[in-house]
Write an enzyme that holds these catalytic residues in place. Structure first.
Site, PDB file in Angstrom:
ATOM      1  N   LYS A  22      53.633  38.528  44.289  1.00  0.00           N
ATOM      2  CA  LYS A  22      54.005  39.920  43.987  1.00  0.00           C
ATOM      3  C   LYS A  22      53.136  40.885  44.800  1.00  0.00           C
ATOM      4  O   LYS A  22      53.649  41.821  45.420  1.00  0.00           O
ATOM      5  CB  LYS A  22      53.803  40.206  42.476  1.00  0.00           C
ATOM      6  CG  LYS A  22      53.759  41.688  42.137  1.00  0.00           C
ATOM      7  CD  LYS A  22      53.530  41.941  40.665  1.00  0.00           C
ATOM      8  CE  LYS A  22      52.120  42.100  40.205  1.00  0.00           C
ATOM      9  NZ  LYS A  22      51.453  43.396  40.342  1.00  0.00           N
ATOM     10  N   ASN A  23      51.830  40.661  44.788  1.00  0.00           N
ATOM     11  CA  ASN A  23      50.923  41.643  45.383  1.00  0.00           C
ATOM     12  C   ASN A  23      50.904  41.608  46.913  1.00  0.00           C
ATOM     13  O   ASN A  23      50.273  42.453  47.547  1.00  0.00           O
ATOM     14  CB  ASN A  23      49.507  41.476  44.812  1.00  0.00           C
ATOM     15  CG  ASN A  23      49.439  41.989  43.375  1.00  0.00           C
ATOM     16  OD1 ASN A  23      50.379  42.634  42.897  1.00  0.00           O
ATOM     17  ND2 ASN A  23      48.346  41.696  42.682  1.00  0.00           N
ATOM     18  N   CYS A 126      49.243  48.780  35.539  1.00  0.00           N
ATOM     19  CA  CYS A 126      48.622  48.225  34.334  1.00  0.00           C
ATOM     20  C   CYS A 126      47.492  49.141  33.863  1.00  0.00           C
ATOM     21  O   CYS A 126      46.680  49.613  34.673  1.00  0.00           O
ATOM     22  CB  CYS A 126      48.051  46.847  34.635  1.00  0.00           C
ATOM     23  SG  CYS A 126      49.300  45.563  34.687  1.00  0.00           S
ATOM     24  N   ARG A 131      41.604  53.849  37.332  1.00  0.00           N
ATOM     25  CA  ARG A 131      42.318  53.560  38.580  1.00  0.00           C
ATOM     26  C   ARG A 131      42.627  54.817  39.407  1.00  0.00           C
ATOM     27  O   ARG A 131      43.792  55.133  39.671  1.00  0.00           O
ATOM     28  CB  ARG A 131      43.597  52.785  38.288  1.00  0.00           C
ATOM     29  CG  ARG A 131      43.377  51.588  37.403  1.00  0.00           C
ATOM     30  CD  ARG A 131      44.599  50.692  37.304  1.00  0.00           C
ATOM     31  NE  ARG A 131      44.754  49.875  38.495  1.00  0.00           N
ATOM     32  CZ  ARG A 131      45.749  49.009  38.668  1.00  0.00           C
ATOM     33  NH1 ARG A 131      46.678  48.891  37.756  1.00  0.00           N
ATOM     34  NH2 ARG A 131      45.822  48.284  39.761  1.00  0.00           N
ATOM     35  N   ASP A 316      42.389  39.319  38.339  1.00  0.00           N
ATOM     36  CA  ASP A 316      43.740  39.049  37.839  1.00  0.00           C
ATOM     37  C   ASP A 316      43.860  37.679  37.171  1.00  0.00           C
ATOM     38  O   ASP A 316      44.920  37.335  36.649  1.00  0.00           O
ATOM     39  CB  ASP A 316      44.766  39.148  38.984  1.00  0.00           C
ATOM     40  CG  ASP A 316      44.958  40.577  39.465  1.00  0.00           C
ATOM     41  OD1 ASP A 316      44.412  41.501  38.835  1.00  0.00           O
ATOM     42  OD2 ASP A 316      45.658  40.773  40.482  1.00  0.00           O
ATOM     43  N   ARG A 408      57.142  41.808  35.040  1.00  0.00           N
ATOM     44  CA  ARG A 408      56.673  42.491  36.248  1.00  0.00           C
ATOM     45  C   ARG A 408      56.072  41.493  37.238  1.00  0.00           C
ATOM     46  O   ARG A 408      56.068  41.763  38.437  1.00  0.00           O
ATOM     47  CB  ARG A 408      55.577  43.512  35.900  1.00  0.00           C
ATOM     48  CG  ARG A 408      56.079  44.775  35.255  1.00  0.00           C
ATOM     49  CD  ARG A 408      54.959  45.814  35.203  1.00  0.00           C
ATOM     50  NE  ARG A 408      54.253  45.845  36.469  1.00  0.00           N
ATOM     51  CZ  ARG A 408      52.935  45.981  36.604  1.00  0.00           C
ATOM     52  NH1 ARG A 408      52.165  46.126  35.552  1.00  0.00           N
ATOM     53  NH2 ARG A 408      52.373  46.002  37.784  1.00  0.00           N
TER      54      ARG A 408
HETATM   55  C1  UD1 Z   1      49.603  45.702  43.348  1.00  0.00           C
HETATM   56  C2  UD1 Z   1      48.267  45.092  43.572  1.00  0.00           C
HETATM   57  O1  UD1 Z   1      48.010  44.496  44.600  1.00  0.00           O
HETATM   58  N1  UD1 Z   1      47.395  45.217  42.574  1.00  0.00           N
HETATM   59  C3  UD1 Z   1      46.107  44.574  42.693  1.00  0.00           C
HETATM   60  C4  UD1 Z   1      45.152  45.521  43.395  1.00  0.00           C
HETATM   61  O2  UD1 Z   1      45.103  46.713  42.637  1.00  0.00           O
HETATM   62  P1  UD1 Z   1      44.436  48.016  43.264  1.00  0.00           P
HETATM   63  O3  UD1 Z   1      44.733  48.057  44.715  1.00  0.00           O
HETATM   64  O4  UD1 Z   1      44.859  49.138  42.408  1.00  0.00           O
HETATM   65  O5  UD1 Z   1      42.911  47.715  43.026  1.00  0.00           O
HETATM   66  P2  UD1 Z   1      41.666  48.176  43.914  1.00  0.00           P
HETATM   67  O6  UD1 Z   1      41.157  47.002  44.677  1.00  0.00           O
HETATM   68  O7  UD1 Z   1      42.021  49.404  44.680  1.00  0.00           O
HETATM   69  O8  UD1 Z   1      40.608  48.580  42.792  1.00  0.00           O
HETATM   70  C5  UD1 Z   1      39.280  48.084  42.808  1.00  0.00           C
HETATM   71  C6  UD1 Z   1      38.356  49.071  42.135  1.00  0.00           C
HETATM   72  O9  UD1 Z   1      38.259  50.233  42.945  1.00  0.00           O
HETATM   73  C7  UD1 Z   1      38.528  51.384  42.171  1.00  0.00           C
HETATM   74  N2  UD1 Z   1      39.188  52.393  43.029  1.00  0.00           N
HETATM   75  C8  UD1 Z   1      40.279  52.049  43.765  1.00  0.00           C
HETATM   76  C9  UD1 Z   1      40.901  52.998  44.548  1.00  0.00           C
HETATM   77  C10 UD1 Z   1      40.372  54.295  44.594  1.00  0.00           C
HETATM   78  O10 UD1 Z   1      40.892  55.186  45.285  1.00  0.00           O
HETATM   79  N3  UD1 Z   1      39.267  54.596  43.873  1.00  0.00           N
HETATM   80  C11 UD1 Z   1      38.646  53.673  43.077  1.00  0.00           C
HETATM   81  O11 UD1 Z   1      37.643  53.966  42.433  1.00  0.00           O
HETATM   82  C12 UD1 Z   1      39.439  50.888  41.049  1.00  0.00           C
HETATM   83  O12 UD1 Z   1      39.447  51.759  39.931  1.00  0.00           O
HETATM   84  C13 UD1 Z   1      38.825  49.548  40.754  1.00  0.00           C
HETATM   85  O13 UD1 Z   1      37.720  49.696  39.922  1.00  0.00           O
HETATM   86  O14 UD1 Z   1      43.856  44.918  43.469  1.00  0.00           O
HETATM   87  C14 UD1 Z   1      43.270  44.650  42.181  1.00  0.00           C
HETATM   88  C15 UD1 Z   1      41.886  44.070  42.417  1.00  0.00           C
HETATM   89  O15 UD1 Z   1      41.961  42.824  43.005  1.00  0.00           O
HETATM   90  C16 UD1 Z   1      44.175  43.713  41.382  1.00  0.00           C
HETATM   91  O16 UD1 Z   1      43.675  43.567  40.069  1.00  0.00           O
HETATM   92  C17 UD1 Z   1      45.605  44.245  41.299  1.00  0.00           C
HETATM   93  O17 UD1 Z   1      46.456  43.249  40.779  1.00  0.00           O
HETATM   94  C1  PEP Z   2      47.022  44.804  37.821  1.00  0.00           C
HETATM   95  C2  PEP Z   2      48.102  44.278  38.392  1.00  0.00           C
HETATM   96  O1  PEP Z   2      49.158  44.958  38.881  1.00  0.00           O
HETATM   97  P1  PEP Z   2      49.182  46.551  39.202  1.00  0.00           P
HETATM   98  O2  PEP Z   2      48.101  46.741  40.202  1.00  0.00           O
HETATM   99  O3  PEP Z   2      50.549  46.736  39.762  1.00  0.00           O
HETATM  100  O4  PEP Z   2      48.956  47.265  37.921  1.00  0.00           O
HETATM  101  C3  PEP Z   2      48.204  42.818  38.550  1.00  0.00           C
HETATM  102  O5  PEP Z   2      49.015  42.376  39.397  1.00  0.00           O
HETATM  103  O6  PEP Z   2      47.491  42.090  37.829  1.00  0.00           O
END
Ligand code: UD1
Ligand code: PEP
Length: 429
Positions: A22-23, A126, A131, A316, A408
């Site tokens: 998915k990701n 989620c 986030r 995850d 999802r």
């Molecule tokens: C669709 C997808 O691929 N989702 C994955 C993606 O989420 P996602 O891309 O949202 O996660 P991030 O790696 O960006 O988040 C990591 C950390 O950075 C923080 N952060 C991120 C962006 C930002 O602008 N500012 C900030 O502070 C977040 O709150 C979190 O604490 O990576 C996560 C971490 O492996 C996974 O759990 C999710 O499943």
């Molecule tokens: C947190 C997840 O998805 P999303 O980043 O789309 O919320 C996930 O794939 O576990």
């Protein structure tokens, strides 16, 4: 809303085909916005998030076609989707479409890179922490975009196109790295991304972009260098296997006992999780096209875990590992370092008899001899599947409510488990 019923106690034996990730599929689909030519993606999982993203891309004017089954292809094979963004009519991604899913926000990058403007609702996804998207916006600003937040939308503009720049992420962000990559491939000049995410899904996106004509070096390392090009072309790309689905079923087998081959997946995508699983006493054997997971007779040893960006233990898989530890021999400490609110499964696991207490970012799990089935509530995607894992080992019936979260991210979950001997069914409510 559908419910899942599980009668626990059956070991899992057989073969589970692993779907495309998915990701990885989501950012790859979004990358179709970078070119007017067709991007053909194979091994795309059949998931609610994929359907939602098709709606969002459709709203921008992207045409899609799901390719019919080929002779000899089984129902397990992922779908092949052709996406063509030759006629983008709208650079707005509206709230009602974007609010269900985190990744949909990432359309902001190809839209600003190719069309010089984007208006994208701030995302949902989620509920596992606040986030924010500050780092994603910082990356775009570094490349010369101006950004304002207006009525819940991020509005990005650039007059003369994006320019290469040096993006230094203060913390590792998967979404930030995807956005930086997709913006930089069409920027004028060179972009350097420091402290980039090294997740396999980032490497998969970079591989696809390279096939489309992008010039990228260092994907999979903390330093990625991108030489912008003026246009990208179409390409064909196969989505990599889902390492989180792989790890989830591996933990399910460790929980119930049995012998399962996880097909169409790769051990190198989740070494840290498989190593931890082996320490619990589960036999894990990498095969040519999959992984064999066995646990016979012996119980599960308690092991401590800390989540970390790749190549560390994935956040995850934290909830699924916690489910496994609820029946381990002894005490396990599970530290969550990525998201500040990713322990929502704790209170639901407790309904099944698990003994878990929270100490800040650590969950202390005291293994119990047995779990007992109960009604529980799915709260987010991975938390939901941790309840499935616990339910598979609990005595009697577990009823999981709000299963739309599961849809999802897990393709054909019940069918895959039933084929291995689980008693699990969905009630359409
Ligand atoms: C669709 C997808 O691929 N989702 C994955 C993606 O989420 P996602 O891309 O949202 O996660 P991030 O790696 O960006 O988040 C990591 C950390 O950075 C923080 N952060 C991120 C962006 C930002 O602008 N500012 C900030 O502070 C977040 O709150 C979190 O604490 O990576 C996560 C971490 O492996 C996974 O759990 C999710 O499943
Ligand atoms: C947190 C997840 O998805 P999303 O980043 O789309 O919320 C996930 O794939 O576990």
């Amino acid at each position: 809303m559908d419910r899942i019923h599980i009668v626990g106690g059956q070991p899992l034996n057989g073969i589970i085909p692993i779907s495309g990730a998915k990701n990885a599929a989501l950012p790859l689909m979004i990358a179709s916005l970078l070119t007017g030519e067709t991007l053909e993606l194979s091994n795309v999982p059949r998931l609610a998030d994929v359907a939602s993203l098709l709606r969002i891309l459709g709203n921008h004017g992207v045409d899609h076609m799901v390719v019919g089954k080929r002779p000899g292809q089984t129902t397990e094979a992922g779908q092949t989707i052709r996406l063509t963004a030759s006629n983008v009519i709208d650079t707005t991604a509206p709230y009602d479409l974007v609010s269900t899913m985190r990744a949909s926000f990432w359309v902001i990058a190809p839209l600003i890179a190719r069309f010089g403007e984007a208006r994208v609702s701030l995302p949902g996804g989620c509920a596992i922490g606040t986030r924010p998207v500050d780092l994603l916006l910082m990356a775009l600003e570094t490349l010369g975009a101006t950004i304002e937040i207006d009525g819940g939308y991020a509005v990005a503009r650039t007059k003369n196109g994006l320019r290469g720049g040096e993006i230094k992420f203060p913390k590792v962000t998967v979404g930030g790295t995807h956005v930086a990559l997709m913006a930089a491939v069409l920027a004028h000049g060179t972009t350097v991304i420091e402290n980039a995410a090294r997740e396999p899904e980032v490497v998969d996106l970079a591989a696809c972009l390279t096939r489309m004509g992008a010039r990228i070096e260092g994907a999979g390392t903390p330093r990625i260098v991108i030489e912008g090009v003026s246009r990208l072309s179409g390409a064909r790309h196969e989505v990599l296997p889902d390492r989180i689905e792989t790890g989830t079923y591996a933990m399910a087998v460790a929980m119930t006992g049995g012998d399962v081959t996880l097909e169409n997946t790769r051990a190198d995508l989740l070494h840290s999780a498989l190593d931890i699983l082996a320490t619990t006493g589960t036999e894990v054997t990498p095969l040519d096209h999959g992984i064999r997971v066995r646990r016979n007779g012996h119980g599960v040893a308690a092991v401590d875990v800390t989540t970390d960006p790749f190549p560390g233990f994935p956040t995850d898989l934290q909830a699924q590992f916690m489910a496994l530890m609820t029946r381990a021999k002894g005490q396990s400490r599970i530290r969550e370092t990525i998201f500040e609110n990713r322990f929502m499964h704790v209170q639901e696991l407790a309904r099944l008899g698990a003994k878990i207490r929270l100490e800040g970012d650590v969950a202390v799990v005291d293994g119990v001899e047995r779990l007992k089935g109960a009604p529980v509530m799915a709260t987010d995607l991975r938390a939901s599947v941790s309840l499935v894992i616990a339910g598979l080992a609990a005595e009697g019936e577990t009823q999981i409510n709000r299963v739309y979260h599961l849809d999802r991210g897990f393709e054909a979950l019940e069918a895959k488990l039933v084929r291995c001997g689980a008693e699990i069914r969905r009630e359409r409510v």
